[in-house]
Scaffold this active site. Structure first.
Site, PDB file in Angstrom:
ATOM      1  N   CYS A 277      39.666  44.542  30.116  1.00  0.00           N
ATOM      2  CA  CYS A 277      38.951  44.143  31.444  1.00  0.00           C
ATOM      3  C   CYS A 277      38.764  45.198  32.338  1.00  0.00           C
ATOM      4  CB  CYS A 277      39.794  42.871  31.956  1.00  0.00           C
ATOM      5  SG  CYS A 277      38.913  42.597  33.820  1.00  0.00           S
TER       6      CYS A 277
ATOM      7  N   TYR B 168      25.197  26.040  42.873  1.00  0.00           N
ATOM      8  CA  TYR B 168      25.174  27.130  41.776  1.00  0.00           C
ATOM      9  C   TYR B 168      23.605  27.359  41.443  1.00  0.00           C
ATOM     10  CZ  TYR B 168      25.049  29.347  37.622  1.00  0.00           C
ATOM     11  OH  TYR B 168      24.621  30.052  36.497  1.00  0.00           O
TER      12      TYR B 168
ATOM     13  N   CYS C 110      43.313  43.547  39.887  1.00  0.00           N
ATOM     14  CA  CYS C 110      43.559  42.129  39.568  1.00  0.00           C
ATOM     15  C   CYS C 110      45.009  41.768  40.222  1.00  0.00           C
ATOM     16  CB  CYS C 110      43.391  41.438  38.213  1.00  0.00           C
ATOM     17  SG  CYS C 110      43.606  39.992  37.891  1.00  0.00           S
TER      18      CYS C 110
ATOM     19  N   CYS D  12      43.225  40.883  29.047  1.00  0.00           N
ATOM     20  CA  CYS D  12      43.331  41.886  30.121  1.00  0.00           C
ATOM     21  C   CYS D  12      43.108  43.313  29.872  1.00  0.00           C
ATOM     22  CB  CYS D  12      44.506  41.756  30.888  1.00  0.00           C
ATOM     23  SG  CYS D  12      44.519  39.759  31.688  1.00  0.00           S
TER      24      CYS D  12
ATOM     25  N   GLU E 204      19.307  27.720  33.062  1.00  0.00           N
ATOM     26  CA  GLU E 204      20.379  27.587  34.172  1.00  0.00           C
ATOM     27  C   GLU E 204      20.467  26.049  33.864  1.00  0.00           C
ATOM     28  OE1 GLU E 204      22.538  29.254  35.282  1.00  0.00           O
ATOM     29  OE2 GLU E 204      21.450  31.477  35.117  1.00  0.00           O
TER      30      GLU E 204
ATOM     31  N   ASP F 156      30.102  29.792  39.478  1.00  0.00           N
ATOM     32  CA  ASP F 156      30.305  28.692  38.591  1.00  0.00           C
ATOM     33  C   ASP F 156      31.625  28.760  37.904  1.00  0.00           C
ATOM     34  OD1 ASP F 156      30.275  31.248  36.981  1.00  0.00           O
ATOM     35  OD2 ASP F 156      29.453  30.134  35.360  1.00  0.00           O
TER      36      ASP F 156
ATOM     37  N   CYS G 155      37.803  37.478  30.553  1.00  0.00           N
ATOM     38  CA  CYS G 155      38.753  36.630  31.418  1.00  0.00           C
ATOM     39  C   CYS G 155      38.552  35.216  30.914  1.00  0.00           C
ATOM     40  CB  CYS G 155      38.089  36.867  32.723  1.00  0.00           C
ATOM     41  SG  CYS G 155      39.486  36.444  34.100  1.00  0.00           S
TER      42      CYS G 155
END
Length: 354
Positions: free
Chosen positions: A213, A133, A219, A210, A51, A151, A203
Site C-alpha cells: 500500500c 455517491y 495509516c 498493507c 456508475e 463509496d 485495502c
DNA sequence: AAGGCGTGGGA
DNA sequence: TTCCCAAGCCT
C-alpha cells in the site's frame, strides 16, 4: 530532526492525495468505461451508465452488461428512445432492477435537456437514480469537478487511514468528513478512481495487503495494529425463509409469461406467474388447473431466502389465467427473466424434456 | 430513517 | 455450507 519531520508528516491529510495519485499513475485498473491514458475526458454517458451498473455490483459482473448496453444504445438519446421492455430484459440478471427503471427515467430526462448531462454535482443529484455517491462520482470523473466521492471502498480506506472505529452506518459523517480532508482540488476523477482501486485491490475487506500500500506510512489503522478490523459495521439481521409457487404453463412450445408491476420486487421484469410470494401478488394467486410438481428452486435475495415450488401445467386449456404473453420456450433466454425465474425455467425445461 | 431491493463470487 | 461482500438509492 528528520525523524521529527517524518513524525509530523506521518498523518498529514494533504500527503495522501499525491502519494495515491502517484500509485494510480502506475497501477490504475484498465476498465472499459475508463479513458485511456492520454484521452482528454470520459464520455459522461459511459461514466453515468457504468456508475449505475456498479452500484452494489462487482466490476466482473458489470463488464458484459456495459458492453451490451453501449453497443446497443451508444448514446443517452438512443437509450432514452428504447422500449422499456428491451431495457429491462437487457438488465436481467444484474439485479436491483429499480436501477434499470431509474436508468430509463434518467436517460429520458437528459434527452429532454438536449441530451447533455448536467455538469455539476447538484444538477446530477436531481436525476433519478443518482444519489450522493453517484452524483459526486460522475461530477468528478466525467467533468473534473472536485467532489467528495464516498463509496464502500472509500469508507473502508478512510476508516483505516484515520482509525475511525465508530460503527457504520452511524459513522458515515465522520468518514465523510475525513474523506473531504484528503480530497484534492486537482485530478478529481483520478483521485476518486484511485481510492476505489486501492480499496478493491490493496485495502480489501478481509486481508488488506498493507505491504503493497502506498499509504501504509500514513495509516493510523495499520499503526494501531489491526486495520482489517475496520470499518466496524453493525450486525446484520437474520434472513427469514419464504415459500412460494411459480407456474410453468406451456402450450405448443410456448410458455406464459407476465410482466410484473413497475414497482417493488423485480418490478417491471418479465416473470413466470406466481402465487404472490413476493407480497406483490400478480393476479395469478388463484390459478386452477391440472398441475404437477416440478421441483423446488432455492434462491437467496437480499432480505429473505426463497423456496419456490415449481408447478407445471402442460394442458393449459384447463387453466384459468390472467393476461400475459406466450413466449417461445426455445427462445426463453431472450425474455430477460430475473435470475430466480431463469432458474425455474431451466428446471421446468429439464423436467419436460426428461 | 430503517428497511426494501438481486446477484454471484470469494473465503 | 455459510457468510460476507460489491462503484447505493429510494421511501
Amino acid at each position: 530532526m528528520q525523524a521529527r519531520e517524518e513524525a509530523t508528516a506521518k498523518f498529514d491529510p494533504e500527503a495522501i492525495a499525491p502519494r495515491l495519485l502517484g500509485w494510480y499513475d502506475v497501477h490504475a485498473r484498465r476498465l472499459p468505461w475508463r479513458k485511456l491514458p492520454g484521452e482528454a475526458r470520459q464520455d459522461p454517458y459511459k461514466v453515468w451508465l457504468s456508475e449505475v451498473m456498479l452500484q452494489q455490483t462487482t466490476v466482473a459482473a458489470v463488464g458484459p452488461y456495459f458492453a451490451k448496453f453501449t453497443e446497443r444504445w451508444p448514446t443517452v438519446g438512443d437509450l432514452a428512445a428504447a422500449d422499456d421492455a428491451d431495457v429491462m430484459a437487457a438488465w436481467a440478471g444484474l439485479g436491483y432492477y429499480a436501477r434499470a427503471r431509474n436508468l430509463l427515467a434518467c436517460a429520458r430526462a437528459v434527452a429532454a435537456m438536449g441530451g447533455v448531462f448536467p455538469d455539476t454535482e447538484e444538477g446530477l443529484r436531481a436525476l433519478p437514480g443518482l444519489g450522493e455517491y453517484t452524483a459526486a462520482a460522475v461530477a468528478a470523473i466525467a467533468f473534473g469537478r472536485r467532489a467528495v466521492v464516498v463509496d464502500a471502498n472509500v469508507e473502508r480506506v478512510v476508516a483505516r487511514l484515520f482509525a475511525i472505529d465508530e460503527p457504520l452506518p452511524g459513522g458515515r459523517a465522520a468518514v465523510r468528513f475525513a474523506a473531504g480532508q484528503v480530497t484534492p482540488d486537482a485530478r478529481a476523477g483520478d483521485f476518486a478512481q484511485a481510492m476505489m482501486d486501492l480499496g478493491a485491490t490493496i485495502c480489501t475487506a478481509r486481508s488488506p495487503r498493507c505491504m503493497l500500500c502506498p499509504l501504509s506510512g500514513q495509516c493510523r489503522g495499520l499503526a494501531e495494529g489491526a486495520p482489517e478490523r475496520l470499518p466496524v459495521k453493525a450486525a446484520k439481521k437474520a434472513k427469514p425463509v419464504r415459500q412460494g409457487r411459480a407456474y410453468w404453463i406451456e402450450r405448443g412450445g410456448e410458455v406464459l409469461l407476465i410482466t410484473r408491476p413497475g414497482h417493488g420486487m423485480l418490478g417491471g421484469m418479465r416473470a413466470l406467474p406466481d402465487d404472490g410470494w413476493s407480497a406483490k401478488g400478480d393476479g395469478a394467486a388463484a390459478l386452477d388447473g391440472a398441475w404437477h410438481s416440478g421441483g423446488v428452486v432455492r434462491h437467496s435475495f437480499t432480505h429473505f431466502d426463497l423456496e419456490l415450488q415449481l408447478m407445471l401445467c402442460l394442458s393449459p386449456e384447463a387453466v384459468s389465467h390472467g393476461s400475459g404473453e406466450w413466449w417461445p420456450v426455445d427462445d426463453i433466454e431472450a425474455a430477460g427473466l430475473p435470475t430466480v425465474f431463469a432458474k425455474a425455467a431451466r428446471m421446468a425445461i429439464a423436467e419436460r424434456n426428461g
